[in-house]
Design an enzyme around this catalytic site. Structure first.
Site, PDB file in Angstrom:
ATOM      1  N   SER A  78     -10.327   3.661  -0.706  1.00 61.18           N
ATOM      2  CA  SER A  78      -9.227   4.516  -0.106  1.00 61.18           C
ATOM      3  C   SER A  78      -9.597   5.942  -0.705  1.00 61.18           C
ATOM      4  CB  SER A  78      -7.814   4.293  -0.580  1.00 61.18           C
ATOM      5  OG  SER A  78      -7.795   3.915  -2.036  1.00 61.18           O
ATOM      6  N   LYS A  96      -6.178   9.948   3.014  1.00 60.94           N
ATOM      7  CA  LYS A  96      -4.980  10.684   3.389  1.00 60.94           C
ATOM      8  C   LYS A  96      -5.073  11.845   4.012  1.00 60.94           C
ATOM      9  CE  LYS A  96      -1.797   8.334   0.379  1.00 60.94           C
ATOM     10  NZ  LYS A  96      -0.769   7.825   0.797  1.00 60.94           N
TER      11      LYS A  96
END
Lengths: 315, 315
Positions: B300, B49
């Site tokens: 992720s 992110k």
């Protein structure tokens, strides 16, 4: 001695992992130095021990290989001998303390080794069991640290670190029996003579630090440290003089510092590191070693039970 | 679109980590393919992110920067906006569900962001709070996925993977709101058109898979999945058409498969991976995707609480 490390590196090529070197911006800011972690938790079997075991076992004669090997170990060396046995088609028997971490026991069995348990509170239990089995079956003993081929194999981790990173102002390595530490120190003095090599021990198992300071071999018995990989009673006949000759300093860390380091690895660096593997970072975070410049740290392994980790992260 | 990913890569240079690609001999043998993990758990804030947030926020005008930004997020996006805010001197306000993982809440606060909590069971709670604050203070909204700059930033992880590893037969990415998945797919089709891109979702939050199959946007409400990073109610207005255009397939995995994957990462690869980050491996281990050849998998993130991890490792 360094030529033996170079020869070991050639033997290991294609078998051992060339493990990554990692760093943390947060940590570097926090301690005011550039820290380079050599991540042997990513080595095969999850610890540097694969290096020494492979270097030693790949040099056995065909007869020795056909008779099989025996090892006694609190864990990572056992897994290493078991896996190398499987890779090189050598039967392996492992003499293991009954209280060894479950994860290490299970992994050793999974590699197809035969496990013989002993009571860790029984003096000289494991050596006696091992030598009986050796006499009966003709096994070759693969010692956990006190052997030139083991030491040379362990030194290859530091060799890879210097090759990749270049000059270091200091190199920190955990110290149990002194195989990794002396191999790393021999390598450092050959590749980067200005690098200070510092061995790190738990305060609760400070035999090597006392041995280093007094220049007389000191022992500990069943030390109460969470760092199960360095509960070894003392340096060896080979590693003790090597530590005196090649290592610049020894420092100790508290159990709390070890747990803080495991926690930092987990939350901040997303690395699974066992308590023994966190000794170097523990020394930096607790200022047992005050770093400046470029510091190499060997993370020796990552074999930790979920229960032990949960206990540490809750502490 | 790919040129925007390349531009994002230039902006991120020197700020984002170029994360390592890791693999496991054990896993490759087990699944019969070569698996390359792009380790965004090693990215700053512990998740990919950071890439999107930095790419978006670094392009704000001086006026926008001086007024500050707002974001709503279940966690990793919040941390990313908070850290980028600190790096670029932009005040950040984060609207966060009251039940967000403690580790993510704590980290967001530690980066100096202001946290505003909302009740996740209140429909449209977070959007309403965010738009009130925007109206009052002139904050710029940094959306978690549905914005071209966010998507382009997230695509840089795949760009690094293809640059380092070359051709892949398939690329697996987790899918929540579709920012990482669509960015990865755009990148794949430009750099390696033969690579099949497959999005992975929890069965319990399979809105994107149903949207993909029916070509109509589907939703889920407060899905009961351990993978907190992909509890997003649906794909976005921008990401949905991108997923339809660029993604080759979507597959789902069970909660057990996700937990097995987190456990494999922990014990076998010594990697701390959060449940959402383990979706790709879950698909391989459970054969939701039957791999052959060279498979890229994006991990992720690695932001997992000790309690959640202990629960998973015990299961």
């Amino acid at each position: 001695m360094f030529t033996q490390i170079q020869a070991a590196q050639n033997r290991l090529s294609g078998y051992a992992n060339r493990t990554p070197v990692m760093s943390s911006r947060t940590l570097n800011q926090q301690v005011g130095a550039e820290i380079y972690f050599k991540c042997e938790n990513f080595q095969r079997v999850g610890a540097y021990k694969f290096r020494g075991a492979f270097n030693a076992m790949s040099q056995l004669t065909p007869t020795q290989k056909s008779r099989g090997v025996i090892a006694y170990s609190s864990g990572n060396h056992a897994q290493a001998v078991a896996l190398v046995g499987r890779l090189l088609n050598i039967d392996a028997t492992i003499v293991m303390p009954a209280n060894a971490p479950k994860i290490k026991r299970r992994a050793t069995a999974a590699y197809g080794a035969t496990i013989v348990s002993y009571d860790p509170h029984e003096p000289q239990g494991r050596e006696a069991i091992a030598s009986d089995l050796q006499a009966e079956y003709g096994y070759t003993l693969i010692p956990p640290f006190d052997h030139p081929d083991i030491i040379a194999g362990q030194g290859t981790a530091a060799q890879e670190l210097f090759s990749e990173i270049g000059h270091l102002d200091a190199l920190l390595a955990p110290c149990g029996g002194g195989g990794l530490l002396s191999g790393s120190a021999i390598c450092a003095k050959a590749m980067d003579p200005a690098c200070r090599v510092i061995g790190i021990e738990p305060k609760a198992a400070d035999d090597a630090t006392r041995s280093f300071r007094t220049q007389t071999l000191q022992r500990v018995t069943n030390p109460l440290t969470i760092a199960d990989g360095v509960r070894t009673p003392s340096l060896g006949q080979i590693t003790f003089p090597l530590v005196l000759d090649y290592v610049d300093d020894m420092q100790t860390v508290t159990e709390q510092a070890i747990m803080d380091a495991v926690t930092f690895f987990f939350y901040r660096m997303k690395l699974v590191v066992e308590p023994s593997g966190a000794l170097g970072l523990a020394a930096l975070l607790s200022r047992a070693v005050s770093p400046s410049g470029r510091i190499g740290v060997i993370i020796s392994g990552g074999n930790i039970d979920a229960e032990t980790l949960a206990q540490i992260l809750d502490s």
